[in-house]
Design an enzyme around this catalytic site. Sequence first.
Site, PDB file in Angstrom:
ATOM      1  N   ASP A   1       8.674 -27.689  -1.394  1.00  0.00           N
ATOM      2  CA  ASP A   1       8.306 -28.954  -1.525  1.00  0.00           C
ATOM      3  C   ASP A   1       8.793 -29.922  -2.507  1.00  0.00           C
ATOM      4  O   ASP A   1       9.774 -29.534  -2.845  1.00  0.00           O
ATOM      5  CB  ASP A   1       6.347 -29.492  -2.355  1.00  0.00           C
ATOM      6  CG  ASP A   1       6.287 -29.241  -3.330  1.00  0.00           C
ATOM      7  OD1 ASP A   1       7.177 -28.050  -3.888  1.00  0.00           O
ATOM      8  OD2 ASP A   1       5.188 -29.968  -3.336  1.00  0.00           O
TER       9      ASP A   1
ATOM     10  N   GLU B   1      -2.817 -29.714   4.190  1.00  0.00           N
ATOM     11  CA  GLU B   1      -1.566 -29.896   3.821  1.00  0.00           C
ATOM     12  C   GLU B   1      -0.924 -30.839   4.532  1.00  0.00           C
ATOM     13  O   GLU B   1      -0.199 -31.537   4.677  1.00  0.00           O
ATOM     14  CB  GLU B   1      -0.681 -28.231   4.290  1.00  0.00           C
ATOM     15  CG  GLU B   1      -0.843 -27.413   3.957  1.00  0.00           C
ATOM     16  CD  GLU B   1      -0.197 -27.585   1.742  1.00  0.00           C
ATOM     17  OE1 GLU B   1       0.714 -28.511   1.990  1.00  0.00           O
ATOM     18  OE2 GLU B   1      -0.853 -26.420   1.251  1.00  0.00           O
TER      19      GLU B   1
ATOM     20  N   TYR C   1       8.235 -27.925   5.616  1.00  0.00           N
ATOM     21  CA  TYR C   1       7.751 -27.337   4.511  1.00  0.00           C
ATOM     22  C   TYR C   1       6.110 -27.189   4.472  1.00  0.00           C
ATOM     23  O   TYR C   1       5.687 -25.786   4.916  1.00  0.00           O
ATOM     24  CB  TYR C   1       7.532 -28.963   3.348  1.00  0.00           C
ATOM     25  CG  TYR C   1       5.931 -28.798   3.068  1.00  0.00           C
ATOM     26  CD1 TYR C   1       6.375 -27.894   1.704  1.00  0.00           C
ATOM     27  CD2 TYR C   1       4.459 -28.629   3.243  1.00  0.00           C
ATOM     28  CE1 TYR C   1       5.334 -27.247   0.839  1.00  0.00           C
ATOM     29  CE2 TYR C   1       3.827 -28.806   2.207  1.00  0.00           C
ATOM     30  CZ  TYR C   1       3.913 -27.845   1.311  1.00  0.00           C
ATOM     31  OH  TYR C   1       3.039 -27.864   0.393  1.00  0.00           O
TER      32      TYR C   1
END
Length: 310
Positions: A147, A46, A129
């Site tokens: 996102d 991520e 996020y």
Amino acid sequence: MKKDILSRHQKLSIHKTVLTWFTYNQKKLPWRSATPPDPYIVLLSEVMLQQTQTSRIAEKLPAFLEQFPTLEALAQATNKEIILAWQGMGYNNRALRLRDCAKTIVDHYYGIIPDDIDILRTLPGIGEYTSSAIASFAFSQNVPVVDVNIRRIFSRLLRKVANNHDMLSEKESWEIAGILLPKNHSNLWHQALMDIGSLFCTSRSPRCHDCPISSHCQSAFAVIDGEKTPKKEPTHRAIPHRIWRGKIIELLRQSNHHSENANYILHALFQENISTLDSDFLDYILKKLESNNLIELQTINNTIIVSLKE
DNA sequence: AAATCGTGGGC
DNA sequence: TGCCCAAGATT
């Protein structure tokens, strides 16, 4: 925003369509291979994926994981090691923050990646996020995730957009994500939306014809490309500093384990056919890189020696 | 809070 | 070719 943007029936229909599509058509990605998911791999991927295409990270992650197989190994990486390993992934500051994140978890959380979204949010390099993504994808918490793909899908789904830049605000997108969140399916739902966003609901030239949710979408077959910039005058825009920074870091990567003097760097960058780099400007860039802990500078015999920070 | 932070690929 | 865009975060 109102909660009645979609009827309960419409929501259920979209949920079923998206989740079913994902079951059979999801992208195969390295960070999706473990069941249950490995929080360390989710964290790595991520952070790497921030502003970076999945295809590139899919290529880079395996070697990175081999070099830093555990959170503890990553926490111990030196700046130089992590920057060398970060080659090709961009935004080099992110690499240091990722290492700092790992170190924080080792030092303050017993080396266990927190599953609390508010704690995650406090870690270096982890924002709104990424904290949500980790909570959802690593720990299956039923939280909204937004996102750029999800924001774009919601923007188009709920009303007919004027062009491909016509987007809900960041705040509105999170509100919608909460409203459309299917009970107990945050994980698959949001990963599915991201796949659909990157495969079909692309920023430019969306492929509505192949999109599994086009029949639900207010903007299906109607998204037009935005203005092609007024294009007033040549307006020779200055090359952003980060481009020079990136070239310098990459140069130091290639001259692995050696230092370079500033004149050499100036010369090397000149040879790339770029003309606006002078000595003072280079000094300025180098000092900023130094303050970012990306490089070390030392002056010997009146010449500046540059190297990746150890 | 608008600017800044790489890098590579698509068109 | 030059511009846009990409699983955002930080200051």
